[in-house]
Design a protein around this motif. Structure first.
Motif, PDB file in Angstrom:
ATOM      1  N   ASN A  46     -10.845 -12.539   4.682  1.00  0.00           N
ATOM      2  CA  ASN A  46      -9.455 -12.947   4.515  1.00  0.00           C
ATOM      3  C   ASN A  46      -9.144 -13.175   3.052  1.00  0.00           C
ATOM      4  N   GLU A  47      -7.884 -13.054   2.767  1.00  0.00           N
ATOM      5  CA  GLU A  47      -7.349 -13.353   1.446  1.00  0.00           C
ATOM      6  C   GLU A  47      -6.128 -14.237   1.695  1.00  0.00           C
ATOM      7  N   ILE A  48      -6.100 -15.396   1.062  1.00  0.00           N
ATOM      8  CA  ILE A  48      -5.017 -16.348   1.289  1.00  0.00           C
ATOM      9  C   ILE A  48      -4.152 -16.372   0.039  1.00  0.00           C
ATOM     10  N   LEU A  49      -2.910 -15.959   0.207  1.00  0.00           N
ATOM     11  CA  LEU A  49      -1.982 -15.835  -0.908  1.00  0.00           C
ATOM     12  C   LEU A  49      -0.835 -16.818  -0.734  1.00  0.00           C
ATOM     13  N   GLN A  50      -0.208 -17.194  -1.850  1.00  0.00           N
ATOM     14  CA  GLN A  50       0.908 -18.136  -1.816  1.00  0.00           C
ATOM     15  C   GLN A  50       2.214 -17.379  -1.986  1.00  0.00           C
ATOM     16  N   ALA A  51       3.005 -17.333  -0.925  1.00  0.00           N
ATOM     17  CA  ALA A  51       4.352 -16.771  -0.993  1.00  0.00           C
ATOM     18  C   ALA A  51       5.306 -17.915  -1.312  1.00  0.00           C
ATOM     19  N   HIS A  54       5.575 -19.907   2.310  1.00  0.00           N
ATOM     20  CA  HIS A  54       4.535 -19.796   3.331  1.00  0.00           C
ATOM     21  C   HIS A  54       3.242 -19.294   2.707  1.00  0.00           C
ATOM     22  N   LEU A  55       2.168 -19.425   3.465  1.00  0.00           N
ATOM     23  CA  LEU A  55       0.908 -18.803   3.076  1.00  0.00           C
ATOM     24  C   LEU A  55       0.887 -17.400   3.679  1.00  0.00           C
ATOM     25  N   GLN A  56       0.527 -16.445   2.881  1.00  0.00           N
ATOM     26  CA  GLN A  56       0.392 -15.071   3.339  1.00  0.00           C
ATOM     27  C   GLN A  56      -1.098 -14.798   3.491  1.00  0.00           C
ATOM     28  N   ILE A  57      -1.519 -14.543   4.708  1.00  0.00           N
ATOM     29  CA  ILE A  57      -2.925 -14.320   5.013  1.00  0.00           C
ATOM     30  C   ILE A  57      -3.131 -12.832   5.260  1.00  0.00           C
ATOM     31  N   GLU A  58      -4.042 -12.243   4.498  1.00  0.00           N
ATOM     32  CA  GLU A  58      -4.366 -10.828   4.668  1.00  0.00           C
ATOM     33  C   GLU A  58      -5.767 -10.722   5.257  1.00  0.00           C
ATOM     34  N   LEU A  59      -5.893  -9.991   6.362  1.00  0.00           N
ATOM     35  CA  LEU A  59      -7.178  -9.818   7.034  1.00  0.00           C
ATOM     36  C   LEU A  59      -7.611  -8.354   6.948  1.00  0.00           C
ATOM     37  N   ARG A  60      -8.905  -8.138   6.678  1.00  0.00           N
ATOM     38  CA  ARG A  60      -9.440  -6.784   6.649  1.00  0.00           C
ATOM     39  C   ARG A  60     -10.937  -6.850   6.958  1.00  0.00           C
ATOM     40  N   VAL A  98       0.400 -13.846   8.959  1.00  0.00           N
ATOM     41  CA  VAL A  98      -0.879 -13.156   8.968  1.00  0.00           C
ATOM     42  C   VAL A  98      -0.617 -11.655   9.092  1.00  0.00           C
ATOM     43  N   ASP A  99      -1.261 -10.892   8.220  1.00  0.00           N
ATOM     44  CA  ASP A  99      -1.037  -9.454   8.202  1.00  0.00           C
ATOM     45  C   ASP A  99      -2.358  -8.733   7.974  1.00  0.00           C
ATOM     46  N   SER A 100      -2.366  -7.459   8.273  1.00  0.00           N
ATOM     47  CA  SER A 100      -3.522  -6.610   8.044  1.00  0.00           C
ATOM     48  C   SER A 100      -3.020  -5.203   7.791  1.00  0.00           C
ATOM     49  N   ASP A 101      -3.391  -4.663   6.653  1.00  0.00           N
ATOM     50  CA  ASP A 101      -3.033  -3.288   6.305  1.00  0.00           C
ATOM     51  C   ASP A 101      -1.521  -3.060   6.378  1.00  0.00           C
TER      52      ASP A 101
END
Length: 180
Positions: A46-51, A54-60, A98-101
Motif C-alpha cells: 500500500n501507499e498512503i497519500l494525503q489528498a 481524505h487519505l488516498q490509499i493505493e493498493l498493488r 482506496v484505489d488500485s491501478d
C-alpha cells in the motif's frame, strides 16, 4: 450535434497528484490496512497519500486482480471497512479512498461514456433505455453526466443499494435523483 464530454487520454497516477501522508492518521491507516489485508489473506502493498480532505490509499501487488473483479467489489469493501478500523485505533473516523491501478477514475470514465452513448441512443431511437444496476456513487456520475445533455432526462429506479438509471427523452434535459 451531440454535446459529449471529452474524456482524458489516460488517468493521472495518484502519486503525481498527492504527497505521502504522515502523522497519526496515516500510521493508523497503515495499521488498519495491515489488519484487513492479513484477515482477507491478500498479498498487497500500500501507499498512503494525503489528498485535500481524505487519505488516498493505493493498493498493488500479487492479488491486485482480485480487488478489481466483479466491478471492484473487494476494493469497495476495503474502502468501506478501513475508516471503521481506523476509528477503532484512534477514536475517530478518517475519510479514506482506496484505489488500485486507477480503477475508480477508469470506471468513472466508462460510466460517463456509457451514459452519453445511452443518451445518444435514446435521442436517436426515441425509446427509454435502462442501464445496469449501479451503486449510489455510480448513479450520481450518470445523472451528473447527463444533467445538461439536451433532450434527455434520467431517473433512478429500484430498491436497495444497487438501483438502475433510466435515460429517457425529454424537452428540458433535466435529471432526477442525483443523490440517490
Amino acid at each position: 450535434g451531440s454535446q459529449r464530454v471529452e474524456l482524458a487520454d489516460a488517468p493521472v497516477p495518484a502519486k503525481a497528484r498527492y504527497k505521502e501522508a504522515v502523522g497519526e492518521e496515516a500510521e493508523a491507516a497503515a495499521q488498519a490496512l495491515e489488519k484487513i489485508l492479513k484477515l482477507a489473506g491478500l498479498v498487497l502493498e500500500n501507499e498512503i497519500l494525503q489528498a485535500d480532505e481524505h487519505l488516498q490509499i493505493e493498493l498493488r501487488g500479487a492479488d491486485q486482480d482480485l480487488l478489481l473483479r466483479d466491478r471492484g467489489r473487494l476494493l469497495l469493501a476495503i474502502q468501506h471497512l478501513l475508516p471503521r478500523v481506523i476509528r477503532g485505533l484512534i477514536g475517530r473516523s478518517v475519510v479514506c479512498k482506496v484505489d488500485s491501478d486507477n480503477y475508480h477514475e477508469i470506471r468513472e470514465e466508462r460510466l460517463r461514456d456509457m451514459a452519453q452513448r445511452a443518451a445518444d441512443e435514446v435521442r436517436h431511437r426515441g425509446r427509454p433505455k435502462t442501464l445496469e444496476p449501479m451503486s449510489p456513487d455510480e448513479r450520481r456520475i450518470v445523472h451528473l453526466t447527463l444533467a445538461d445533455y439536451p433532450g434527455v432526462e434520467t431517473e433512478s429506479h429500484g430498491s436497495g443499494l444497487f438501483k438502475r438509471v433510466m435515460v429517457r427523452g425529454s424537452g428540458g434535459g433535466r435529471s432526477r435523483d442525483y443523490n440517490s
